[in-house]
Every structure is written in C-alpha cells, then in structure tokens.
Design a protein around this motif. Structure first.
Motif, PDB file in Angstrom:
ATOM      1  N   THR A 275       9.121 -12.298   8.626  1.00 36.13           N
ATOM      2  CA  THR A 275       9.702 -10.961   8.647  1.00 36.13           C
ATOM      3  C   THR A 275      11.185 -11.075   8.977  1.00 36.13           C
ATOM      4  O   THR A 275      11.621 -11.994   9.668  1.00 36.13           O
ATOM      5  CB  THR A 275       9.008 -10.065   9.691  1.00 36.13           C
ATOM      6  N   TYR A 276      11.957 -10.100   8.473  1.00 32.66           N
ATOM      7  CA  TYR A 276      13.400 -10.130   8.663  1.00 32.66           C
ATOM      8  C   TYR A 276      13.943  -8.709   8.821  1.00 32.66           C
ATOM      9  O   TYR A 276      13.418  -7.754   8.258  1.00 32.66           O
ATOM     10  CB  TYR A 276      14.111 -10.753   7.444  1.00 32.66           C
ATOM     11  N   GLN A 277      15.018  -8.580   9.580  1.00 34.63           N
ATOM     12  CA  GLN A 277      15.907  -7.419   9.586  1.00 34.63           C
ATOM     13  C   GLN A 277      15.192  -6.068   9.689  1.00 34.63           C
ATOM     14  O   GLN A 277      15.282  -5.238   8.791  1.00 34.63           O
ATOM     15  CB  GLN A 277      16.787  -7.451   8.332  1.00 34.63           C
ATOM     16  N   PRO A 278      14.494  -5.805  10.800  1.00 38.75           N
ATOM     17  CA  PRO A 278      13.844  -4.500  10.960  1.00 38.75           C
ATOM     18  C   PRO A 278      14.871  -3.388  11.143  1.00 38.75           C
ATOM     19  O   PRO A 278      15.979  -3.612  11.656  1.00 38.75           O
ATOM     20  CB  PRO A 278      13.012  -4.693  12.230  1.00 38.75           C
ATOM     21  N   THR A 279      14.519  -2.178  10.733  1.00 40.95           N
ATOM     22  CA  THR A 279      15.381  -1.016  10.938  1.00 40.95           C
ATOM     23  C   THR A 279      14.504   0.218  11.143  1.00 40.95           C
ATOM     24  O   THR A 279      13.590   0.483  10.347  1.00 40.95           O
ATOM     25  CB  THR A 279      16.364  -0.820   9.766  1.00 40.95           C
ATOM     26  N   TRP A 280      14.750   0.928  12.234  1.00 38.21           N
ATOM     27  CA  TRP A 280      13.908   2.052  12.645  1.00 38.21           C
ATOM     28  C   TRP A 280      14.195   3.273  11.779  1.00 38.21           C
ATOM     29  O   TRP A 280      15.351   3.558  11.447  1.00 38.21           O
ATOM     30  CB  TRP A 280      14.179   2.395  14.103  1.00 38.21           C
TER      31      TRP A 280
ATOM     32  N   PRO B   8      14.760   7.227  10.866  1.00 41.76           N
ATOM     33  CA  PRO B   8      15.470   8.260  11.635  1.00 41.76           C
ATOM     34  C   PRO B   8      14.564   9.143  12.485  1.00 41.76           C
ATOM     35  O   PRO B   8      14.988   9.617  13.544  1.00 41.76           O
ATOM     36  CB  PRO B   8      16.170   9.073  10.541  1.00 41.76           C
ATOM     37  N   ASP B   9      13.303   9.361  12.056  1.00 40.39           N
ATOM     38  CA  ASP B   9      12.401  10.199  12.857  1.00 40.39           C
ATOM     39  C   ASP B   9      11.635   9.404  13.910  1.00 40.39           C
ATOM     40  O   ASP B   9      10.850   9.974  14.681  1.00 40.39           O
ATOM     41  CB  ASP B   9      11.422  10.964  11.960  1.00 40.39           C
ATOM     42  N   GLY B  10      11.840   8.098  13.946  1.00 46.57           N
ATOM     43  CA  GLY B  10      11.224   7.264  14.965  1.00 46.57           C
ATOM     44  C   GLY B  10       9.781   6.882  14.711  1.00 46.57           C
ATOM     45  O   GLY B  10       9.177   6.161  15.512  1.00 46.57           O
ATOM     46  N   LYS B  11       9.204   7.322  13.608  1.00 55.52           N
ATOM     47  CA  LYS B  11       7.782   7.094  13.360  1.00 55.52           C
ATOM     48  C   LYS B  11       7.483   5.726  12.750  1.00 55.52           C
ATOM     49  O   LYS B  11       6.386   5.195  12.946  1.00 55.52           O
ATOM     50  CB  LYS B  11       7.232   8.194  12.447  1.00 55.52           C
ATOM     51  N   ASN B  12       8.428   5.185  11.993  1.00 51.87           N
ATOM     52  CA  ASN B  12       8.168   3.947  11.265  1.00 51.87           C
ATOM     53  C   ASN B  12       9.309   2.945  11.428  1.00 51.87           C
ATOM     54  O   ASN B  12      10.422   3.301  11.822  1.00 51.87           O
ATOM     55  CB  ASN B  12       7.975   4.239   9.770  1.00 51.87           C
TER      56      ASN B  12
END
Length: 660
Positions: free
Chosen positions: A246-251, A253-257
């Motif tokens: 896995t690489y480079q996670p990004t949340w 904007p609504d915080g759900k995913n």
C-alpha cells in the motif's frame, strides 16, 4: 553585425548546457488564495552540486521570493503560513504577514530505504493546531564507516548509495511526531521496531493514517498496510490486511473513508512492481477495501481528493503521455481532466476547487508550472525558468510511430532526427532504452536524446513490453523473461524505422540505456552484432549475483516468481554475462562507485568478461555517485558521462568499415 543570412544556425543541446537546466517541481497552492510556493533545482558548478530553491510567488505580485534551500511541505489551513524544511532537516514556519521564519523542530532522516513511493511528508492538521512529521530515532548506534568490523543481521543493510549517503544503512527507525504549530515539545506517536511513512490527517484532526510494514520479517517480506493512530491516546489500529503493498493514503473530506494506492502481489519489492498501482478505498474504521480504478487499466499515482469528496484526482501514463484524470467515487467512472502531448508529474487544486496548478514537460521543454483558468478552458504558463537559453537552441521534435512486433503485438516508439538533418544524407542511428523495466518513454524532456541529436545522430526510443502505459498485460510482458519479448520488440522497432526512413544508415547503429536499459544494452550485444557500439550505463549483467548484492534483491523475486536459489537456472538464462563470449561490439560501461541499487560489481563482471574475450571495452567509475537516475548525478559527472557516451559513438559508430 553579421547579416542575418550569414548567421550560424542555432545549435542543439550540448553538454555545456546541462547545468543551465532549472528543474521546477513541488507546487503548493494556498488554500485561501492563489499564492503559490514551489521549488527549482539549480546546478552550482563551483561546488559541483545541486540545491533546491524554495520559491514563493504571491498572487498580487510578479516578484519571486526565495525562502531558502530545501523543500516546502504545507500551507497552514488559513493560508497565512508555510511549513518548510531546510537542507539540514530543520523545520521552519514562514509567516507571510511579517515575512519572517521561526524554527519549529529538527527532523532526522534515516538512510534506510522504504520504496520509491514512500513519502516522508510533514503535514499540517486541518484545525491548524499541530504539525505531524516523520523523523528517525537517531541514537548513535548506527553503522559507522570508520568501524573496523561491521555486523549485519538484517537484509536491507545497504542504502541507495550516492548523493553523500554512506554505503550502509543506519539502524534507526522512522516514526511519527506531532508538535504544536505555535512551537513546543514534539511528542512521539509511534514507537517500536517498525517504520512509518506517508501520513495523512483525518479531517477532525484526531487521527493520522500512515503506511507501515509490520510483518514478522519486514526486510524480507515486502508487504505493507494502512494503519491509523489516535493522537491523544496513541492507540494504533490496523485498517488493511492483505497480501501486497500500500502507498500514499489520503483521507476523504468527510472523514468516512481513506483512499490509497495498492498492488496485490505474492512477491512484493521495494523497487517498482510489474503490477500497476490502483486506487483502493477503505472505511476509516477498517474492514475490506475495494479497488475503484481496475477497469481503467493504467498505472496510477499522486492522489488528490476534490474538497466535496465526489472525485479523486490522479496521474496516469497512457501511450507516452502522463495526464490528470479523476474517478467518480460512487460509480467508478474515469475521465481525463488535463492532458495533451506531454508529461504532467505533479498538480494541486486551487482555492476555487475547479482549477489546477501543474508541472508539465514535453519533448523540447523541461518542466514548467502551468495553471488552468475557468475550469480548464484556458491554460497559462506560470514559470519560464529555461526560456532564455532555450531560445538559442534548435531542438528537434520526436515523432511517434507504431509497429507490429514479432508476435503481432502493437508497440509504440519515437524517432528524433539529428539537428543538422538532411534527407539526402545518411544519418547514424542510436537506440536508447529506458529503465525499470516498467518505466515509460514518451513526450518528456530527455537530455540524452537532444545531446545525441546535436552530435549528428538520429535517436529511436521505444516502449517494449514491460513498459507501463499500455495496460496490465503489456506491463507483465517481462515477468520471468528479461531479454525475450522485450528484446524482440526493440529489434523489430529498429527494423521498422530503418525500413520506413531511407535516410537512416543501417550500417551505423549504436545502442545505449541506463539501469534496466543498461541491462538490455548488455543483453543486446550478446545476441547480435548489428550495433557498431554500445554504452551500458548503470546496467545489470548477472541476475544471480544481483539477487544477492543489490538493495533490490526482492526485485528478482517479484519479476521471476521466487527466491534466487529456487530460480537460479532462470536467472542465469537471462543474464548477459552468460553469453559474454559471443560479444564483438565495442562496449563502454559507465557506473557509479557507490551504487547499491545496481552494484558496481555488475559492471565489473561484464567488463572483465569482455576484456578476457578480446572485446574493445572500457569501464568508467564515477566516484561517490550512486544509481540515482542520471538527473541526480553531480553536474560535472553528468557532463562527463554524456561526453564519454558521445565520444564512444563517434569513435565506433561514425567510423567507416575500413577505420574499424
């Protein structure tokens, strides 16, 4: 004054021009305005080094401000301050109002290598209160170059080499720290004998997601997952559990995913995988993730959420172009947003949330910054760092072509004529081969092509099977088969351009490549004598010894499906060294002294074999240099390398049959 009609024609790119190239990158737009910060990589000949200048360009001013040398990490959420890092690892915050910087923290960088997509980023919490950064727990127990004895009990004990790095990695672990943006004492969020990297804040500023390999043998098992840590309780939660990387996670904007890049492979590698990276989506609470771009069938990088959360923007290569796309998170529809002939390497959304600033290059122009206007209806160039010297140059365009290879597979290539092209005269031809093997040539600025064109050569470059940008099946084309189908693709491409262009001299051919391109150059001269000269730059020659000496020993497992001792015969089958006794082509070998990606011994093995076989050969070692993708070479080393390449071709390709 010389009359216009008698002026000497403009020259193409020469080695003395290389230090003039200013490389633009890392754009960051203010979340509150059109203020922009970016960096420019500048060569300094006096010190034989490069420095990245941090440039601030305010929306209401045409004047650029240089904040210092280093790199900018983030804007404050209100757009009034910039977090940046000096070349010595100091984190500072620059305030736009008083135009002053204040020291925040000292960051330490481990020499341990994670992988090419790992991000050692520093990020500002959405509420503006905290800075999260990655730093190594330097303890003084690291391997020392001055000790009389070294003891190794791990597998990834080497650094990448070059760029002033020691040969051997320290034993420091990289962890996540947070510090108040106003200043204070840093707090460590993660501890233990694991590394963390590639962080992203939750929108409520309560959690940080990150990537970590927490397998029982992280040096051997190249697997990683997405995790999150609660910044108050320091509780760490595993979010994904799968076989792959896995690489480079990004949340969201609504915080759900959380969106991230992933590959699902049994044999992972810290080098580039054959499997194309795709966007995966998982609940912020964990569970099963699912891919949302598999139907797109292209390699994906550089994720950015739209602030409303409906789309994820990304970069992908397709047939030599790298463009901005977006995927609809709900229905998984993919559409191109900004493209055209060229390669976009980075981008960011502006404060209107509908336009972009992006970095783009093309065949004849080094990277520059551009911005879209009115939802991409117009495009404006922001930076012109190379405009003055480019105006004095005559750079040839490269025209693309397609051909059918030996098995009817369609393959793409490009042909660039020499600067002094005359259709009535025969021109020598150089085949240039890319690295990887899963890289992609295309509409990008490549110094080698233009240097060779100015030197009087036509240049052909091809994306053989194994290259990305043509789908997963094509990218898989080299698995278990280095030098098979890809070699035949290259030879078919050379045959095609010779048949289609009568002005090319089929008796004056040369071949060169770097990294995997260097491997393929070594391989080619063991298979055919059609090339009058070869220049192997940082190339592999013995896949068996490479599997035991390279930082990327896992690459052989990923590409050939097992341990080296299980695949010995297969690795030896595809090793150029095995057939070195058949070589007759004069071969120049160029290599970095401290290269741990493709160790210098790879060049030595080929050199000794060719020398003993009576082949005209020479080995050039660049002191203190690593593998480093040739743009990372020190300015004088880069100029020397290209000068020697051209001189070798001039000696053996341009020479007549009698002279040889």
């Amino acid at each position: 004054m010389i009359p216009p009609e008698t002026k000497a024609p403009a020259r193409g790119l020469v080695t003395d021009d290389l230090h003039k190239i200013r490389k633009v990158g890392a754009p960051l737009l203010s979340p509150a305005s059109d203020d922009l910060v970016y960096h420019v990589s500048v060569a300094y000949l006096d010190g034989n080094e490069y420095h990245d200048e941090i440039i601030l360009l305010l929306a209401d001013s045409a004047e650029k401000q240089i904040l210092g040398h280093g790199n900018a990490h983030a804007w404050s959420p209100d757009g009034t301050e910039i977090l940046y890092e000096t070349e010595s690892g100091e984190l500072h915050i620059y305030a736009l109002q008083d135009q002053k910087s204040r020291f925040l923290a000292q960051r330490h960088d481990s020499t341990y290598f994670f992988n090419h997509l790992a991000d050692k980023n520093c990020t500002w919490s959405p509420d503006g209160k905290y800075i999260a950064y990655l730093s190594a727990d330097i303890t003084g127990e690291e391997n020392s170059e001055t000790e009389e004895v070294r003891i190794f009990d791990d597998l990834l004990y080497k650094t990448k080499g070059g760029r002033g790095r020691p040969m051997y990695a320290d034993r420091a672990y990289t962890h996540i720290y947070v510090i108040p943006a106003a200043g204070g004492t840093p707090v460590t969020l993660t501890l233990g004998t694991f590394n963390e990297h590639s962080t992203t804040w939750s929108p409520d500023s309560r959690h940080i997601a990150f990537i970590s390999n927490r397998s029982s043998q992280p040096d051997d098992t190249q697997q990683s997952d997405v995790w999150k840590v609660d910044i108050e309780t320091k509780t760490i939660t595993r979010l994904t559990e799968h076989t792959g990387l896995t690489y480079q996670p990004t949340w969201s904007p609504d915080g759900k995913n959380i969106a991230f890049l992933a590959v699902s492979c049994t044999f992972g590698t810290n080098d580039s995988t054959a499997e194309d990276t795709h966007i995966a989506l998982i609940s912020a609470e964990g569970g099963q993730f699912h891919y949302i771009t598999k139907t797109f069938d292209r390699r994906i990088e550089h994720l950015r959420w739209h602030p409303l959360g409906k789309y994820i923007y990304f970069l992908a290569g397709d047939q030599g172009c790298t463009s901005i796309y977006r995927v609809n998170v709900e229905n998984e529809a993919v559409e191109i947003i900004q493209g055209g002939s060229g390669c976009i390497t980075e981008f960011c959304l502006d404060s209107s949330e509908e336009d972009f600033v992006f970095v783009k290059s093309d065949t004849n122009h080094p990277a520059a910054l551009f911005k879209t206007i009115n939802q991409s209806k117009e495009i404006e160039q922001i930076t012109h760092e190379n405009a003055d010297w480019l105006q004095t140059k005559n750079l040839r365009e490269a025209e693309t072509f397609w051909f059918q290879s030996f098995d009817s597979t369609f393959v793409q290539g490009w042909l660039m004529p020499p600067v002094d092209f005359d259709e009535t005269q025969h021109s020598p031809l150089i085949l240039v081969i890319h690295g990887g093997p899963h890289n992609m040539f295309g509409y990008d600025f490549d110094e080698r092509m233009h240097l060779l064109s100015q030197a009087g050569y036509a240049v052909v470059f091809i994306n053989p099977r194994g290259s990305h940008g043509y789908g997963q099946a094509f990218s898989n084309g080299t698995l278990g088969n280095w030098g098979g189908g890809d070699y035949q693709d290259l030879m078919s491409g050379v045959d095609f351009v010779l048949e289609q262009n009568a002005w090319l001299d089929r008796d004056q051919l040369g071949v060169t490549g770097q990294s995997y391109g260097g491997f393929m150059t070594n391989w080619i001269v063991t298979q055919t004598s059609r090339f009058k000269a070869a220049v192997a730059d940082g190339g592999l020659s013995n896949l068996v010894s490479f599997a035991g000496t390279s930082l990327y020993h896992s690459l052989m497992e990923s590409e050939f499906g097992g341990r080296a001792y299980e695949q010995f015969d297969l690795l030896w089958k595809w090793s150029p060294l095995r057939n070195a006794g058949k070589v007759t082509t004069p071969t120049l070998l160029l290599h970095g002294e401290t290269d741990n990606e493709v160790p210098f011994s790879q060049a030595e093995e080929m050199y000794v074999a060719l020398k003993k076989a009576g082949v005209k050969t020479r080995l050039i070692q660049y002191k203190g240099e690593g593998h480093g993708w040739r743009p990372d070479l020190k300015p004088r080393s880069k100029a020397d390398l290209h000068t020697r390449m051209i001189a070798w071709f001039d000696t053996y390709v341009k020479a007549t049959v009698n002279e040889q």
